[in-house]
Scaffold this motif. Sequence first.
Motif, short mmCIF file in Angstrom:
data_model
loop_
_atom_site.label_atom_id
_atom_site.label_comp_id
_atom_site.label_asym_id
_atom_site.label_seq_id
_atom_site.Cartn_x
_atom_site.Cartn_y
_atom_site.Cartn_z
N ASP A 314 0.84 -1.19 0.00
CA ASP A 314 0.00 0.00 0.00
C ASP A 314 0.88 1.25 0.00
OD1 ASP A 314 -1.75 2.07 0.48
OD2 ASP A 314 -2.74 1.12 2.20
N PRO A 315 0.70 2.15 -0.98
CA PRO A 315 1.52 3.37 -1.04
C PRO A 315 1.46 4.19 0.25
CG PRO A 315 0.31 3.09 -3.09
CD PRO A 315 -0.21 2.05 -2.15
N VAL A 316 0.35 4.14 0.95
CA VAL A 316 0.24 4.87 2.22
C VAL A 316 1.25 4.31 3.23
CG1 VAL A 316 -1.27 5.42 4.17
CG2 VAL A 316 -2.19 5.44 1.83
N TYR A 317 1.39 2.98 3.25
CA TYR A 317 2.35 2.35 4.16
C TYR A 317 3.78 2.63 3.72
CZ TYR A 317 5.21 -1.25 6.32
OH TYR A 317 6.21 -1.89 6.99
N VAL A 318 4.05 2.46 2.43
CA VAL A 318 5.41 2.71 1.93
C VAL A 318 5.81 4.15 2.21
CG1 VAL A 318 6.88 2.75 -0.12
CG2 VAL A 318 5.18 0.93 0.16
N ALA A 319 4.86 5.07 2.11
CA ALA A 319 5.15 6.49 2.35
C ALA A 319 5.60 6.75 3.78
CB ALA A 319 3.92 7.34 2.03
N THR A 320 5.10 5.95 4.73
CA THR A 320 5.53 6.14 6.12
C THR A 320 7.02 5.83 6.28
OG1 THR A 320 4.96 3.87 6.79
CG2 THR A 320 3.23 5.54 6.97
N HIS A 321 7.51 4.87 5.52
CA HIS A 321 8.95 4.56 5.56
C HIS A 321 9.75 5.54 4.69
CE1 HIS A 321 8.87 0.80 7.87
NE2 HIS A 321 7.71 0.58 7.29
N LEU A 322 9.15 5.99 3.60
CA LEU A 322 9.83 6.96 2.74
C LEU A 322 10.05 8.27 3.48
CD1 LEU A 322 10.94 7.81 -0.02
CD2 LEU A 322 8.58 8.42 -0.67
N GLN A 323 9.14 8.63 4.37
CA GLN A 323 9.26 9.88 5.12
C GLN A 323 10.61 9.97 5.84
OE1 GLN A 323 6.78 12.66 5.70
NE2 GLN A 323 8.86 13.39 6.13
N TRP A 324 11.07 8.85 6.39
CA TRP A 324 12.35 8.85 7.10
C TRP A 324 13.48 9.27 6.16
CZ3 TRP A 324 17.20 6.86 6.77
CH2 TRP A 324 17.99 6.93 7.92
N HIS A 325 13.45 8.79 4.93
CA HIS A 325 14.50 9.11 3.97
C HIS A 325 14.40 10.55 3.48
CE1 HIS A 325 16.12 5.04 3.71
NE2 HIS A 325 14.86 4.66 3.90
N MET A 326 13.19 11.06 3.35
CA MET A 326 13.04 12.47 2.98
C MET A 326 13.64 13.36 4.07
SD MET A 326 11.56 11.98 0.09
CE MET A 326 10.73 13.42 -0.59
N ASP A 327 13.36 13.01 5.31
CA ASP A 327 13.93 13.77 6.43
C ASP A 327 15.45 13.63 6.45
OD1 ASP A 327 11.37 14.46 7.16
OD2 ASP A 327 11.20 12.92 8.72
N ASP A 328 15.93 12.39 6.23
CA ASP A 328 17.37 12.14 6.27
C ASP A 328 18.11 12.91 5.18
OD1 ASP A 328 19.65 10.55 7.37
OD2 ASP A 328 19.67 9.67 5.35
N GLN A 329 17.47 13.05 4.01
CA GLN A 329 18.08 13.78 2.90
C GLN A 329 17.70 15.26 2.91
OE1 GLN A 329 17.77 11.71 -0.93
NE2 GLN A 329 17.70 9.73 0.12
N LYS A 330 17.00 15.66 4.00
CA LYS A 330 16.63 17.06 4.20
C LYS A 330 15.81 17.61 3.02
CE LYS A 330 20.44 18.19 7.33
NZ LYS A 330 20.73 16.76 7.63
N ILE A 331 14.84 16.81 2.60
CA ILE A 331 13.90 17.23 1.56
C ILE A 331 12.61 17.67 2.23
CG2 ILE A 331 12.61 16.54 -0.50
CD1 ILE A 331 14.78 14.44 -1.02
N ASP A 332 12.30 18.94 2.13
CA ASP A 332 11.10 19.50 2.75
C ASP A 332 9.90 19.20 1.86
OD1 ASP A 332 9.10 20.93 3.94
OD2 ASP A 332 10.10 22.88 3.81
N ILE A 333 8.99 18.36 2.34
CA ILE A 333 7.86 17.94 1.50
C ILE A 333 6.62 18.82 1.71
CG2 ILE A 333 8.68 15.57 1.49
CD1 ILE A 333 6.34 14.92 3.42
N SER A 334 6.77 19.91 2.46
CA SER A 334 5.61 20.75 2.74
C SER A 334 5.13 21.49 1.49
CB SER A 334 5.93 21.76 3.84
OG SER A 334 7.01 22.61 3.46
N ASN A 335 6.02 21.69 0.50
CA ASN A 335 5.65 22.40 -0.71
C ASN A 335 5.77 21.46 -1.91
OD1 ASN A 335 4.99 24.39 -2.57
ND2 ASN A 335 7.06 25.22 -2.66
N GLY A 336 4.77 20.57 -2.04
CA GLY A 336 4.82 19.61 -3.12
C GLY A 336 3.77 18.54 -2.94
N PRO A 337 3.80 17.50 -3.76
CA PRO A 337 2.78 16.46 -3.72
C PRO A 337 2.87 15.59 -2.47
CG PRO A 337 4.53 15.84 -5.23
CD PRO A 337 4.81 17.26 -4.81
N ALA A 338 1.79 14.89 -2.16
CA ALA A 338 1.77 13.95 -1.05
C ALA A 338 2.74 12.82 -1.34
CB ALA A 338 0.36 13.41 -0.84
#
Length: 469
Positions: A314-338
């Motif tokens: 489920d993409p919703v589940y995968v996204a919960t794990h992807l969030q860690w990598h976005m944070d780790d790579q310092k990618i701010d997802i507040s201005n962009g797609p879900a």
Amino acid sequence: MTTKTRFAPSPTGFLHVGGARTALYSWLHARANNGEFVLRIEDTDIERSTQEACDAILDGMNWLGLTWDEGPYYQTKRFDRYNEIIEQMLDNGSAYKCYCTRERVEKMREEQSAQGLQQKYDGCCRNLAPRDTDEPFVVRFKNPAEGSVIFDDHVRGRIEISNDMLDDLIIKRTDGVPTYNFCVVVDDWDMGITCVVRGEDHINNTPRQINILKALGAPIPEYAHVSMILGDDGAKLSKRHGAVGVMQYRDDGYLPEALLNYLVRLGWSHGDQEVFSMEELKTLFKLDDINKAASAFNTDKLIWLNQHYIKSLDPVYVATHLQWHMDDQKIDISNGPALTEIVTALSERAKTLKELAASSRYFYEDFSDFDEAQAKKHLRGVALEPLTLFNQKLSELNDWSVENIHHAIEATATELDVGMGKVGMPLRVAVTGAGQSPALDLTLFLIGKERSAQRISKAIEFVANRINS
């Protein structure tokens, strides 16, 4: 009787893949039999045990989802219990105080080695009367002198060890600290462990522990000693093969489902099936089906499984794990797609979540430069007209949808009487900065109308300057 298993790591290092596989097998045996799973931290090696390693073990177990029903228990918090049992054993004669010095024991072993004999304690203090002295001593278990230990191992079949091959092992050191082999026995007894799943390196400990259990009048659990994991070159798995802490696999972008699925197949199988859900494993797993031959670690197979789970979960589940990598790579997802939209768009292309995060950066951040090779190839003079015309059509779109964007791309190619590639590739480089992305209409949709227009305008300026230079 309720099935009860345990995982009992020593916090002298991180939770590595071998330990994780042992934990998984133990956990699955409990779950497959509606039993209970205990987590125990065996920290009697006080000098080498660290809080960092302990935290890493708990983090690894939690990340893998190997939840425990009891614990974590810590052996260092149970010393009073161990000493109580040791005193009882001294009183009933199943243990004795040994006053032999380290020098005497070392000399004894050297002499035994020189004569080609098995190196073990010679029983010098075994039958001595108790001494009223302040001399330092260890406490030894009085191992049976005759007979043998026989047990049926779930993985290796029947194992028999003659008691005359076993030592009167030390169960309490001169500093008063109980030893590993003794603490394990008391813990397994007290915690009602019915099956011990552990590595094959513990086979030699098992007959010693069985004899202590018998001396205590305690029930004997079942045993399953699993083989080691080798590197793909046949050598013992080490850091050069990627044998790192489990959390490094998270850091490298693997999903826990992929690692668990991979580890369970390193020594266990169910026909030719390769992909298993945890619910399937809880039904199908049996200790008796574990292969006793060593297994070779294959990173390519793990990557294949990881790709499968990134695409299929489920993409919703995968996204919960992807969030860690976005944070780790310092990618701010507040201005962009879900993130769920990113998972859906990029999952076919990504081998790891780390890679997926890196390749999604342009959806959230503007870039200062175009990829040099891609710009040289696609942002040439001939791209000026398609980019300009599409940007005009983009500004006229009132309903920002994938379908309408697609029609605008097609209309641009039709009006200019050129192939879709003549429009699509310059446009892709313009909005992503590089030459690869999901479907162009979807890419533009996720980037957004305003940001897409700004980037295309920047590309138009880049091409114009190139023409005039």
